[in-house]
Design a protein around this motif. Sequence first.
Motif, PDB file in Angstrom:
ATOM      1  N   SER A   1       0.829  -0.784  -0.358  1.00  0.00           N
ATOM      2  CA  SER A   1      -0.297  -0.047  -0.066  1.00  0.00           C
ATOM      3  C   SER A   1       1.225   1.649  -0.411  1.00  0.00           C
ATOM      4  O   SER A   1       0.697   2.417  -0.358  1.00  0.00           O
ATOM      5  CB  SER A   1      -0.847   0.202   1.313  1.00  0.00           C
ATOM      6  OG  SER A   1       0.081   0.160   2.254  1.00  0.00           O
TER       7      SER A   1
ATOM      8  N   GLY B   1      -5.821   4.103  -3.748  1.00  0.00           N
ATOM      9  CA  GLY B   1      -5.421   2.777  -3.523  1.00  0.00           C
ATOM     10  C   GLY B   1      -6.100   1.675  -4.197  1.00  0.00           C
ATOM     11  O   GLY B   1      -7.395   2.619  -4.291  1.00  0.00           O
TER      12      GLY B   1
ATOM     13  N   PHE C   1      -7.929  -0.286  -0.497  1.00  0.00           N
ATOM     14  CA  PHE C   1      -8.280   0.395   1.021  1.00  0.00           C
ATOM     15  C   PHE C   1      -9.089   1.891   1.041  1.00  0.00           C
ATOM     16  O   PHE C   1      -8.272   2.254  -0.547  1.00  0.00           O
ATOM     17  CB  PHE C   1      -6.857   0.538   1.852  1.00  0.00           C
ATOM     18  CG  PHE C   1      -5.548   1.240   1.152  1.00  0.00           C
ATOM     19  CD1 PHE C   1      -5.310   2.925   1.140  1.00  0.00           C
ATOM     20  CD2 PHE C   1      -5.322   0.912   0.436  1.00  0.00           C
ATOM     21  CE1 PHE C   1      -4.317   3.016   0.631  1.00  0.00           C
ATOM     22  CE2 PHE C   1      -3.252   1.271  -0.595  1.00  0.00           C
ATOM     23  CZ  PHE C   1      -3.860   2.460  -0.023  1.00  0.00           C
TER      24      PHE C   1
ATOM     25  N   ARG D   1     -11.651   3.952  -2.753  1.00  0.00           N
ATOM     26  CA  ARG D   1     -10.545   2.984  -2.783  1.00  0.00           C
ATOM     27  C   ARG D   1     -10.341   3.566  -4.758  1.00  0.00           C
ATOM     28  O   ARG D   1     -12.034   3.014  -5.154  1.00  0.00           O
ATOM     29  CB  ARG D   1     -10.502   1.851  -3.273  1.00  0.00           C
ATOM     30  CG  ARG D   1     -12.062   0.710  -3.637  1.00  0.00           C
ATOM     31  CD  ARG D   1     -11.139  -0.576  -3.336  1.00  0.00           C
ATOM     32  NE  ARG D   1     -12.759  -1.220  -3.516  1.00  0.00           N
ATOM     33  CZ  ARG D   1     -12.084  -1.511  -4.565  1.00  0.00           C
ATOM     34  NH1 ARG D   1     -11.156  -2.086  -5.926  1.00  0.00           N
ATOM     35  NH2 ARG D   1     -13.274  -2.395  -4.675  1.00  0.00           N
TER      36      ARG D   1
ATOM     37  N   VAL E   1      -6.236  -0.893   5.798  1.00  0.00           N
ATOM     38  CA  VAL E   1      -5.874  -1.169   4.806  1.00  0.00           C
ATOM     39  C   VAL E   1      -5.975  -2.986   5.819  1.00  0.00           C
ATOM     40  O   VAL E   1      -7.189  -3.492   4.981  1.00  0.00           O
ATOM     41  CB  VAL E   1      -3.780  -1.166   4.541  1.00  0.00           C
ATOM     42  CG1 VAL E   1      -4.074  -3.165   3.827  1.00  0.00           C
ATOM     43  CG2 VAL E   1      -3.513  -0.941   3.661  1.00  0.00           C
TER      44      VAL E   1
END
Length: 305
Positions: free
Chosen positions: A139, A186, A189, A219, A268
């Motif tokens: 991430s 992302g 997440f 996300r 996350v």
Amino acid sequence: MHANTDSEVTSLSASSPTRSPRRPVYYVQSPSRDSHDGEKTTNSFHSTPVLSPMGSPPHSHSSLDRHSRQSSSSRFSGSRKMPRKPHKPWKEGHVIEEEGLLELQPPPNTLPRRCYYLAFLLAFILLFSLFSLILWAASKPMKPKITIKSIKFDHVRVQAGSDSTGVATDMISMNSTVRFTYRNTGTFFGVHVTSTPLDLFYSEIKIASGNMHKFYQSRKSERRVNVAVMGNKIPLYGSGASLSSTTGVPTVPVKLNLNFVVRSRAYVLGKLVKPKFYKRIECSITLDPKKINVSLSLKNSCTYH
């Protein structure tokens, strides 16, 4: 049937001189014996013809008969008997001694159950930490993307006044709106976004400020953010001489600086894996009195750290 006596043999030989003497036939009867293992077998008669020579004495027949019985009996019993191994009886002292040795021997080297639980817990923590580290590393490169679009000055006014201590000075008031886009890159997440106050400076004097409302960005999504940056009667002291005018509006372009920090926090794996992203933004703005209530583009006027 019985055997012929010697007198009968003599009379027969005397009455028939021309006929050859006839030898008597003896039969030996041997009863079957019980087997060694306790099983009884049926009685059987083994008739063995024994030819006795003429004129043999009675004791020789009996000895021959006894010898025949012994040999046949030994043969019969020998065929029925099986050799058996000698059986050693257990001695009680030996058994007690062996049991004592077994009790004195140490138990096998086995770990207690709580050691297995502890090993399982440590392995689970290690695997979970490794999994969390992989998620954090995956991430980290997915930083949010922020682009400052424009700023619009709705109202700008410079007028004489005094500060809180009573010192006379020029004072400035303004209303402006900063627009920018926030994009969460992302793929797995979402992020919670906050920001420091958006501060607008004139010659190192903060003349306006604004706060961004925190929000959540899912996300791979994007949003537009508008922040009101305002200042009311901010003392300029000696720096306001170039801004003052009879109309209260600056007559020349004014250089301003805008800076703030956007903070993003990703969840996350719940609250266990939550990488943070910081973006410091600085923009150089030129306030043109002719462009009040007009959006000024800031695409090429900002730097991102």
